[in-house]
Scaffold this motif. Structure first.
Motif, PDB file in Angstrom:
ATOM      1  N   MET A   1     -77.503  52.352  14.258  1.00 58.31           N
ATOM      2  CA  MET A   1     -77.838  51.647  15.442  1.00 58.31           C
ATOM      3  C   MET A   1     -79.165  52.014  16.138  1.00 58.31           C
ATOM      4  O   MET A   1     -79.527  53.157  16.401  1.00 58.31           O
ATOM      5  CB  MET A   1     -76.949  51.989  16.373  1.00 58.31           C
ATOM      6  N   PRO A   2     -80.198  50.972  16.383  1.00 56.23           N
ATOM      7  CA  PRO A   2     -81.421  51.448  17.261  1.00 56.23           C
ATOM      8  C   PRO A   2     -81.208  52.168  18.497  1.00 56.23           C
ATOM      9  O   PRO A   2     -80.378  51.542  19.239  1.00 56.23           O
ATOM     10  CB  PRO A   2     -82.112  50.141  16.988  1.00 56.23           C
ATOM     11  N   THR A   3     -82.030  53.009  18.878  1.00 60.26           N
ATOM     12  CA  THR A   3     -82.190  53.493  20.154  1.00 60.26           C
ATOM     13  C   THR A   3     -82.757  52.565  21.397  1.00 60.26           C
ATOM     14  O   THR A   3     -83.479  51.587  20.987  1.00 60.26           O
ATOM     15  CB  THR A   3     -82.889  54.768  20.384  1.00 60.26           C
ATOM     16  N   LYS A   4     -82.052  52.571  22.451  1.00 62.56           N
ATOM     17  CA  LYS A   4     -82.189  51.712  23.487  1.00 62.56           C
ATOM     18  C   LYS A   4     -83.463  52.031  24.108  1.00 62.56           C
ATOM     19  O   LYS A   4     -84.156  53.116  24.168  1.00 62.56           O
ATOM     20  CB  LYS A   4     -81.169  51.920  24.635  1.00 62.56           C
ATOM     21  N   LYS A   5     -84.381  51.140  24.221  1.00 59.60           N
ATOM     22  CA  LYS A   5     -85.791  51.047  24.849  1.00 59.60           C
ATOM     23  C   LYS A   5     -85.529  51.491  26.277  1.00 59.60           C
ATOM     24  O   LYS A   5     -85.030  51.065  26.922  1.00 59.60           O
ATOM     25  CB  LYS A   5     -86.681  49.871  24.603  1.00 59.60           C
ATOM     26  N   ARG A   6     -86.380  52.491  26.603  1.00 52.98           N
ATOM     27  CA  ARG A   6     -86.588  53.184  28.192  1.00 52.98           C
ATOM     28  C   ARG A   6     -87.330  51.993  28.987  1.00 52.98           C
ATOM     29  O   ARG A   6     -88.421  51.442  28.497  1.00 52.98           O
ATOM     30  CB  ARG A   6     -87.191  54.442  28.069  1.00 52.98           C
ATOM     31  N   ALA A   7     -87.008  52.156  30.323  1.00 51.25           N
ATOM     32  CA  ALA A   7     -87.689  51.245  31.248  1.00 51.25           C
ATOM     33  C   ALA A   7     -88.808  51.940  31.327  1.00 51.25           C
ATOM     34  O   ALA A   7     -88.908  53.154  31.576  1.00 51.25           O
ATOM     35  CB  ALA A   7     -87.002  51.182  32.436  1.00 51.25           C
ATOM     36  N   TRP A   8     -90.114  51.152  31.347  1.00 52.91           N
ATOM     37  CA  TRP A   8     -91.433  51.811  31.743  1.00 52.91           C
ATOM     38  C   TRP A   8     -92.258  50.665  32.511  1.00 52.91           C
ATOM     39  O   TRP A   8     -92.058  49.601  31.983  1.00 52.91           O
ATOM     40  CB  TRP A   8     -92.087  52.411  30.450  1.00 52.91           C
ATOM     41  N   TYR A   9     -93.186  50.985  33.096  1.00 50.18           N
ATOM     42  CA  TYR A   9     -94.179  50.176  33.848  1.00 50.18           C
ATOM     43  C   TYR A   9     -95.322  51.230  34.236  1.00 50.18           C
ATOM     44  O   TYR A   9     -95.222  52.504  34.457  1.00 50.18           O
ATOM     45  CB  TYR A   9     -93.876  49.531  34.976  1.00 50.18           C
ATOM     46  N   PRO A  10     -96.528  50.909  34.323  1.00 55.29           N
ATOM     47  CA  PRO A  10     -97.639  51.729  34.750  1.00 55.29           C
ATOM     48  C   PRO A  10     -97.451  52.196  35.846  1.00 55.29           C
ATOM     49  O   PRO A  10     -97.068  51.731  36.863  1.00 55.29           O
ATOM     50  CB  PRO A  10     -98.778  50.688  34.566  1.00 55.29           C
ATOM     51  N   GLY A  11     -97.397  53.845  35.919  1.00 54.19           N
ATOM     52  CA  GLY A  11     -97.157  54.636  37.069  1.00 54.19           C
ATOM     53  C   GLY A  11     -96.005  54.803  37.349  1.00 54.19           C
ATOM     54  O   GLY A  11     -95.683  55.562  38.479  1.00 54.19           O
ATOM     55  N   ALA A  12     -95.078  54.784  36.249  1.00 57.50           N
ATOM     56  CA  ALA A  12     -93.452  55.133  36.694  1.00 57.50           C
ATOM     57  C   ALA A  12     -93.643  56.687  36.514  1.00 57.50           C
ATOM     58  O   ALA A  12     -94.442  57.301  35.641  1.00 57.50           O
ATOM     59  CB  ALA A  12     -92.797  54.589  35.350  1.00 57.50           C
ATOM     60  N   SER A  13     -92.587  57.278  37.271  1.00 54.00           N
ATOM     61  CA  SER A  13     -92.414  58.652  37.265  1.00 54.00           C
ATOM     62  C   SER A  13     -90.956  58.845  36.679  1.00 54.00           C
ATOM     63  O   SER A  13     -89.959  57.870  36.895  1.00 54.00           O
ATOM     64  CB  SER A  13     -92.508  59.279  38.400  1.00 54.00           C
ATOM     65  N   TYR A  14     -90.667  59.962  36.001  1.00 54.36           N
ATOM     66  CA  TYR A  14     -89.439  60.341  35.505  1.00 54.36           C
ATOM     67  C   TYR A  14     -89.026  61.708  35.615  1.00 54.36           C
ATOM     68  O   TYR A  14     -89.699  62.629  35.726  1.00 54.36           O
ATOM     69  CB  TYR A  14     -89.421  60.046  33.995  1.00 54.36           C
ATOM     70  N   HIS A  15     -87.624  62.075  35.723  1.00 54.01           N
ATOM     71  CA  HIS A  15     -86.942  63.056  35.767  1.00 54.01           C
ATOM     72  C   HIS A  15     -86.473  63.124  34.216  1.00 54.01           C
ATOM     73  O   HIS A  15     -85.528  62.483  33.969  1.00 54.01           O
ATOM     74  CB  HIS A  15     -85.856  63.220  36.798  1.00 54.01           C
ATOM     75  N   ILE A  16     -86.965  64.127  33.497  1.00 53.11           N
ATOM     76  CA  ILE A  16     -86.702  64.211  31.813  1.00 53.11           C
ATOM     77  C   ILE A  16     -85.678  65.653  31.687  1.00 53.11           C
ATOM     78  O   ILE A  16     -86.530  66.587  32.181  1.00 53.11           O
ATOM     79  CB  ILE A  16     -88.209  64.368  31.454  1.00 53.11           C
ATOM     80  N   THR A  17     -85.027  65.556  31.051  1.00 57.01           N
ATOM     81  CA  THR A  17     -84.079  66.743  30.515  1.00 57.01           C
ATOM     82  C   THR A  17     -83.957  66.596  28.973  1.00 57.01           C
ATOM     83  O   THR A  17     -84.118  65.555  28.206  1.00 57.01           O
ATOM     84  CB  THR A  17     -82.851  66.793  31.160  1.00 57.01           C
ATOM     85  N   ALA A  18     -84.154  67.878  28.321  1.00 58.84           N
ATOM     86  CA  ALA A  18     -83.599  68.017  27.029  1.00 58.84           C
ATOM     87  C   ALA A  18     -82.939  69.306  26.733  1.00 58.84           C
ATOM     88  O   ALA A  18     -83.167  70.299  27.432  1.00 58.84           O
ATOM     89  CB  ALA A  18     -85.099  68.124  26.281  1.00 58.84           C
ATOM     90  N   ARG A  19     -81.572  69.418  25.918  1.00 61.71           N
ATOM     91  CA  ARG A  19     -80.760  70.184  26.033  1.00 61.71           C
ATOM     92  C   ARG A  19     -80.485  70.706  24.678  1.00 61.71           C
ATOM     93  O   ARG A  19     -80.826  70.078  23.795  1.00 61.71           O
ATOM     94  CB  ARG A  19     -79.334  69.893  26.671  1.00 61.71           C
ATOM     95  N   GLY A  20     -80.457  72.060  24.230  1.00 59.02           N
ATOM     96  CA  GLY A  20     -80.153  72.620  23.220  1.00 59.02           C
ATOM     97  C   GLY A  20     -78.951  71.911  22.695  1.00 59.02           C
ATOM     98  O   GLY A  20     -78.069  71.641  23.261  1.00 59.02           O
ATOM     99  N   ASN A  21     -78.695  71.670  21.280  1.00 59.54           N
ATOM    100  CA  ASN A  21     -77.516  71.132  20.446  1.00 59.54           C
ATOM    101  C   ASN A  21     -76.608  72.112  20.738  1.00 59.54           C
ATOM    102  O   ASN A  21     -76.533  73.463  20.836  1.00 59.54           O
ATOM    103  CB  ASN A  21     -77.946  71.119  18.813  1.00 59.54           C
ATOM    104  N   HIS A  22     -75.366  71.479  20.943  1.00 60.83           N
ATOM    105  CA  HIS A  22     -74.260  72.159  21.415  1.00 60.83           C
ATOM    106  C   HIS A  22     -74.450  73.259  22.478  1.00 60.83           C
ATOM    107  O   HIS A  22     -73.640  74.355  22.626  1.00 60.83           O
ATOM    108  CB  HIS A  22     -73.685  73.176  20.033  1.00 60.83           C
ATOM    109  N   ARG A  23     -75.296  72.944  23.261  1.00 62.12           N
ATOM    110  CA  ARG A  23     -75.705  73.762  24.546  1.00 62.12           C
ATOM    111  C   ARG A  23     -76.313  74.986  24.241  1.00 62.12           C
ATOM    112  O   ARG A  23     -76.186  76.138  24.899  1.00 62.12           O
ATOM    113  CB  ARG A  23     -74.570  73.810  25.610  1.00 62.12           C
ATOM    114  N   ASN A  24     -76.607  75.209  22.945  1.00 63.88           N
ATOM    115  CA  ASN A  24     -77.092  76.379  22.629  1.00 63.88           C
ATOM    116  C   ASN A  24     -78.585  76.763  22.982  1.00 63.88           C
ATOM    117  O   ASN A  24     -79.236  75.828  23.676  1.00 63.88           O
ATOM    118  CB  ASN A  24     -77.378  76.404  21.121  1.00 63.88           C
TER     119      ASN A  24
END
Length: 190
Positions: A1-24
């Motif tokens: 299944m393809p990944t959903k495209k994220r909303a974006w426009y010029p000048g957009a700001s984001y709160h980005i997070t990335a977590r370790g697999n299995h919370r490692n």
């Protein structure tokens, strides 16, 4: 299944997070934190024509937070470069096999000024909520120290937050804004 495209426009700001697999843990040693920060700096330079701006960040043991402003391109290439290079580094260093990150990074579009300020405060208070330190400036893998003037800014554009405050006292007012939550929490716990 393809990944959903994220909303974006010029000048957009984001709160980005990335977590370790299995919370490692994804950061085990000082060198790991420093390498990730270097990758953030390197990505800013590599994509300098796209005008990405890191507003604030906090690297925790098993996850990371990043507040990022885009201008000329979506966030995907920027985060893809950092996380894929870091995963290769980590896998080689620790002889790790499999996915380092739980999933692709998560991003929340910041839609207004209040959310912009609250996101920065939330990111900088992460080590307090995790009971790793008592004061946010004690945590060295966060941009908070640069915001309040303890150390020089190298990879962040704190002005995107500090410009919300009175020019003459902006660092002091930002510190008060962030730390008033700590003060009110202590009062509630009594």
């Amino acid at each position: 299944m393809p990944t959903k495209k994220r909303a974006w426009y010029p000048g957009a700001s984001y709160h980005i997070t990335a977590r370790g697999n299995h919370r490692n843990d994804i950061f085990k040693e000082e060198e790991d934190f420093q390498y990730y920060l270097m990758l953030m700096y390197e990505a800013l330079n590599y994509y300098n024509y796209n005008n990405y701006k890191i507003i604030s960040y906090c690297l925790m043991n098993n996850h990371m937070h990043l507040q990022l402003k885009t201008q000329d391109a979506p966030v995907g290439q920027f985060m893809g470069r950092i996380n894929s290079k870091y995963a290769k580094y980590y896998n080689k260093k620790y002889n790790y096999i499999g996915h380092l990150f739980q999933d692709r990074y998560n991003s929340v579009l910041i839609e207004n000024d209040q959310q912009m300020l609250e996101t920065s405060r939330y990111i900088h208070l992460n080590p307090i909520r995790a009971k790793m330190v008592k004061r946010p400036e004690e945590y060295q893998y966060s941009s908070y120290g640069a915001f309040i003037g303890i150390y020089d800014e190298e990879i962040i554009s704190s002005n995107l937050i500090l410009d919300y405050f009175n020019e003459k006292r902006k660092r002091i007012l930002y510190k008060k804004f962030v730390e008033e939550v700590i003060t009110s929490q202590i009062a509630e716990d009594k």
